[in-house]
Design a protein around this motif. Structure first.
Motif, mmCIF file in Angstrom:
data_model
loop_
_atom_site.group_PDB
_atom_site.id
_atom_site.type_symbol
_atom_site.label_atom_id
_atom_site.label_comp_id
_atom_site.label_asym_id
_atom_site.label_seq_id
_atom_site.Cartn_x
_atom_site.Cartn_y
_atom_site.Cartn_z
ATOM 1 N N VAL A 100 0.872 -1.177 0.000
ATOM 2 C CA VAL A 100 0.000 0.000 0.000
ATOM 3 C C VAL A 100 0.915 1.235 0.000
ATOM 4 C CG1 VAL A 100 -1.894 -1.159 1.192
ATOM 5 C CG2 VAL A 100 -0.217 0.107 2.531
ATOM 6 N N GLN A 101 0.346 2.371 -0.393
ATOM 7 C CA GLN A 101 1.133 3.604 -0.428
ATOM 8 C C GLN A 101 0.942 4.356 0.882
ATOM 9 O OE1 GLN A 101 1.986 5.511 -4.004
ATOM 10 N NE2 GLN A 101 2.701 3.405 -4.219
ATOM 11 N N MET A 102 1.939 5.163 1.238
ATOM 12 C CA MET A 102 1.816 5.938 2.472
ATOM 13 C C MET A 102 2.143 7.399 2.265
ATOM 14 S SD MET A 102 2.791 2.828 4.820
ATOM 15 C CE MET A 102 4.044 2.482 3.747
ATOM 16 N N SER A 103 1.373 8.217 2.950
ATOM 17 C CA SER A 103 1.458 9.646 2.736
ATOM 18 C C SER A 103 1.520 10.365 4.084
ATOM 19 C CB SER A 103 0.198 10.038 1.959
ATOM 20 O OG SER A 103 -0.025 11.416 2.003
ATOM 21 N N ILE A 104 2.316 11.427 4.166
ATOM 22 C CA ILE A 104 2.291 12.253 5.382
ATOM 23 C C ILE A 104 1.376 13.448 5.136
ATOM 24 C CG2 ILE A 104 3.581 13.566 7.095
ATOM 25 C CD1 ILE A 104 5.925 11.820 6.694
ATOM 26 N N ASP A 105 0.300 13.478 5.905
ATOM 27 C CA ASP A 105 -0.757 14.487 5.772
ATOM 28 C C ASP A 105 -0.371 15.755 6.530
ATOM 29 O OD1 ASP A 105 -3.215 15.518 5.084
ATOM 30 O OD2 ASP A 105 -4.385 14.053 6.211
ATOM 31 N N ASP A 106 -0.919 16.874 6.113
ATOM 32 C CA ASP A 106 -0.715 18.161 6.801
ATOM 33 C C ASP A 106 0.769 18.438 7.014
ATOM 34 O OD1 ASP A 106 -3.482 18.089 6.990
ATOM 35 O OD2 ASP A 106 -3.483 17.313 9.028
ATOM 36 N N PHE A 107 1.585 18.096 6.039
ATOM 37 C CA PHE A 107 3.026 18.217 6.207
ATOM 38 C C PHE A 107 3.435 19.671 6.410
ATOM 39 C CE2 PHE A 107 7.465 18.505 4.915
ATOM 40 C CZ PHE A 107 8.006 17.521 5.726
ATOM 41 N N GLY A 108 4.303 19.870 7.400
ATOM 42 C CA GLY A 108 4.779 21.220 7.707
ATOM 43 C C GLY A 108 4.195 21.765 8.990
ATOM 44 N N THR A 109 3.116 21.154 9.465
ATOM 45 C CA THR A 109 2.490 21.647 10.694
ATOM 46 C C THR A 109 3.089 20.984 11.923
ATOM 47 O OG1 THR A 109 0.725 20.022 10.521
ATOM 48 C CG2 THR A 109 0.293 22.184 9.589
ATOM 49 N N GLY A 110 3.698 19.836 11.743
ATOM 50 C CA GLY A 110 4.316 19.140 12.876
ATOM 51 C C GLY A 110 5.782 19.505 12.933
ATOM 52 N N TYR A 111 6.573 18.653 13.537
ATOM 53 C CA TYR A 111 8.000 18.974 13.585
ATOM 54 C C TYR A 111 8.812 17.733 13.303
ATOM 55 C CZ TYR A 111 6.708 17.581 18.308
ATOM 56 O OH TYR A 111 6.163 16.924 19.372
ATOM 57 N N SER A 112 8.573 17.141 12.149
ATOM 58 C CA SER A 112 9.363 15.958 11.829
ATOM 59 C C SER A 112 10.747 16.409 11.404
ATOM 60 C CB SER A 112 8.712 15.133 10.727
ATOM 61 O OG SER A 112 8.264 15.941 9.702
ATOM 62 N N SER A 113 11.741 15.674 11.833
ATOM 63 C CA SER A 113 13.089 16.054 11.457
ATOM 64 C C SER A 113 13.399 15.401 10.116
ATOM 65 C CB SER A 113 14.087 15.634 12.527
ATOM 66 O OG SER A 113 14.676 14.403 12.172
ATOM 67 N N LEU A 114 14.245 16.055 9.363
ATOM 68 C CA LEU A 114 14.577 15.560 8.034
ATOM 69 C C LEU A 114 15.237 14.195 8.110
ATOM 70 C CD1 LEU A 114 15.810 18.767 6.244
ATOM 71 C CD2 LEU A 114 13.527 17.771 6.344
ATOM 72 N N ALA A 115 15.983 13.977 9.195
ATOM 73 C CA ALA A 115 16.668 12.694 9.354
ATOM 74 C C ALA A 115 15.650 11.555 9.411
ATOM 75 C CB ALA A 115 17.508 12.708 10.619
ATOM 76 N N TYR A 116 14.545 11.786 10.151
ATOM 77 C CA TYR A 116 13.525 10.744 10.248
ATOM 78 C C TYR A 116 12.778 10.585 8.952
ATOM 79 C CZ TYR A 116 14.342 10.431 15.211
ATOM 80 O OH TYR A 116 14.912 10.224 16.426
ATOM 81 N N LEU A 117 12.520 11.704 8.318
ATOM 82 C CA LEU A 117 11.765 11.662 7.073
ATOM 83 C C LEU A 117 12.409 10.680 6.095
ATOM 84 C CD1 LEU A 117 9.288 13.046 6.097
ATOM 85 C CD2 LEU A 117 10.703 14.814 5.058
ATOM 86 N N ARG A 118 13.716 10.683 6.093
ATOM 87 C CA ARG A 118 14.455 9.805 5.201
ATOM 88 C C ARG A 118 14.270 8.336 5.585
ATOM 89 N NH1 ARG A 118 19.770 8.570 4.933
ATOM 90 N NH2 ARG A 118 19.951 9.424 7.024
ATOM 91 N N ARG A 119 14.065 8.096 6.877
ATOM 92 C CA ARG A 119 13.935 6.704 7.333
ATOM 93 C C ARG A 119 12.525 6.146 7.198
ATOM 94 N NH1 ARG A 119 15.827 5.985 13.122
ATOM 95 N NH2 ARG A 119 15.430 3.808 12.611
ATOM 96 N N PHE A 120 11.536 7.032 7.111
ATOM 97 C CA PHE A 120 10.163 6.551 6.956
ATOM 98 C C PHE A 120 9.948 6.039 5.527
ATOM 99 C CE2 PHE A 120 8.824 9.964 10.217
ATOM 100 C CZ PHE A 120 8.815 9.059 11.266
ATOM 101 N N PRO A 121 9.495 4.797 5.383
ATOM 102 C CA PRO A 121 9.216 4.316 4.024
ATOM 103 C C PRO A 121 7.884 4.872 3.514
ATOM 104 C CG PRO A 121 8.784 2.580 5.617
ATOM 105 C CD PRO A 121 9.265 3.770 6.393
ATOM 106 N N ILE A 122 7.911 6.094 3.006
ATOM 107 C CA ILE A 122 6.671 6.740 2.562
ATOM 108 C C ILE A 122 6.760 7.071 1.076
ATOM 109 C CG2 ILE A 122 5.983 7.720 4.786
ATOM 110 C CD1 ILE A 122 7.353 10.356 3.715
ATOM 111 N N ASP A 123 5.633 7.461 0.513
ATOM 112 C CA ASP A 123 5.545 7.713 -0.924
ATOM 113 C C ASP A 123 5.149 9.142 -1.262
ATOM 114 O OD1 ASP A 123 5.689 4.722 -1.805
ATOM 115 O OD2 ASP A 123 4.185 4.797 -0.202
ATOM 116 N N VAL A 124 4.457 9.797 -0.333
ATOM 117 C CA VAL A 124 3.839 11.083 -0.638
ATOM 118 C C VAL A 124 3.987 12.062 0.520
ATOM 119 C CG1 VAL A 124 1.650 12.227 -1.239
ATOM 120 C CG2 VAL A 124 2.031 9.864 -1.973
ATOM 121 N N LEU A 125 4.233 13.335 0.204
ATOM 122 C CA LEU A 125 4.105 14.407 1.185
ATOM 123 C C LEU A 125 2.922 15.255 0.772
ATOM 124 C CD1 LEU A 125 7.682 15.874 1.881
ATOM 125 C CD2 LEU A 125 6.380 14.194 3.223
ATOM 126 N N LYS A 126 2.069 15.534 1.737
ATOM 127 C CA LYS A 126 0.898 16.344 1.452
ATOM 128 C C LYS A 126 1.059 17.690 2.158
ATOM 129 C CE LYS A 126 -3.882 15.448 0.876
ATOM 130 N NZ LYS A 126 -5.054 14.671 1.216
#
Ligand code: C2E
Ligand code: MG
Ligand code: MG
Ligand code: MG
Length: 287
Positions: free
Chosen positions: A175-201
């Motif tokens: 299945v595909q995975m997407s991070i919703d409302d991106f920019g409102t939280g505080y995800s670090s770029l280092a983690y973003l790279r480790r999350f197996p995701i497909d889409v930024l919203k």
């Protein structure tokens, strides 16, 4: 219990608090019955490829047709559903309904559409999540890559290691995975790279002001290039004007979603939009 409430403690409740509590209790009771009374419906909002102008998918958004309150929007009951645990049944209903509907549009020859479904925190950490999604895909016959799960940053950042493990389980289903409302939280770029995701919203607050505020324009531009550097697709949510769309097109955003193209609509109306072959106007800014 009534006795307890009627005792001394009662005076500490203000009338307003009491009214709120009563409303909550009554909504909670109604929520428990809503599934079997078939009061939930899904509305679908088109997601459009900014380059081709074509509908490539839709986000499923839940609504509650309450017998006396009328149409109730998710912000009024999803939190309560989380707290009471009812989100388990409601979430499974949403996933099943969205997958079945998408498969039936595919069977009707409307092309291969991807459906995005929102997952709440409690659903995400539910032990049998991967198995229950696998079952729903098998029951409905929808191919896994046509299902996209929308997760928020805060949900993922809550426990990063656990999140990565769950994401990997879902990834194995294709299945595909997407991070919703991106920019409102505080995800670090280092983690973003480790999350197996497909889409930024990209959150709609940035899209809303991108044509007015240069800071927001810079944020949108940066998120788009970040996504592309990480080989992710970017969806802009809350696109309401032609101007925003043109700007997003210049920045090479991939997909748009918002009132400018269509509000979320009931399934029958969405089917109608597909039959008509509605497209995004491509005039100006194309070259
Ligand atoms: P979201 O996932 O960020 O969904 C986008 C929200 O923005 C939707 O509100 C949608 O109607 C609204 N929207 C779409 N285009 C525009 C636009 O151009 N301008 C503006 N101002 N708003 C726009 P909605 O349907 O009220 O849903 C609110 C939130 O409730 C969703 O935010 C999502 O977090 C949650 N939600 C909705 N359906 C479900 C569900 O089935 N399960 C769970 N767990 N959460 C859901
Ligand atoms: Mg969403
Ligand atoms: Mg969103
Ligand atoms: Mg949002």
């Amino acid at each position: 219990r009534a006795k307890e409430m009627g005792g001394n403690n009662f005076q500490f409740y203000t009338a307003a608090m009491n009214a709120r509590l009563l409303e909550r209790l009554s909504i909670e009771k109604d929520l428990r019955n809503a599934i079997e009374r078939e009061e939930f419906v899904l509305h679908y909002q088109p997601q459009v490829d900014i380059r081709t102008g074509r509908i490539v998918g839709m986000e499923a958004l839940i609504r509650w047709q309450h017998p006396t309150l009328g149409m109730v929007l998710p912000h009024r009951f999803i939190g309560l559903a989380e707290e009471t645990g009812l989100i388990g049944v409601i979430g499974a209903w949403v996933l099943h309904t969205a997958c079945a509907q998408t498969k039936s549009w595919e069977r009707a020859g409307y092309g291969q559409l991807r459906v995005a479904v929102n997952l709440s925190a409690r659903q995400f950490t539910q032990k049998d999540l991967v198995q229950s999604i696998a079952n729903i895909l098998a029951e409905t016959g929808l191919a896994p890559h046509f299902l996209e799960l929308e997760l928020t940053e805060s949900l993922l950042m809550n426990d990063v290691e656990a999140a990565i493990e769950i994401l990997q389980g879902l990834r194995a289903l294709h299945v595909q995975m997407s991070i919703d409302d991106f920019g409102t939280g505080y995800s670090s770029l280092a983690y973003l790279r480790r999350f197996p995701i497909d889409v930024l919203k990209i959150d709609r607050s940035f899209v809303r002001d991108m044509t007015l505020d240069s800071d927001d324009a810079v944020i949108v531009k940066s998120v788009i290039s970040l996504a592309h550097n990480l080989k992710l697709r970017v969806v802009a949510e809350g696109v309401e004007t032609q101007e925003q769309l043109m700007h997003l097109r210049i920045l090479e955003c991939d997909v748009m979603q918002g009132y400018f193209f269509s509000n979320p609509v009931p399934a029958e109306t969405f089917g109608q939009i597909l039959r008509e072959g509605k497209c995004l106007a491509m005039e100006a800014g194309g070259s």
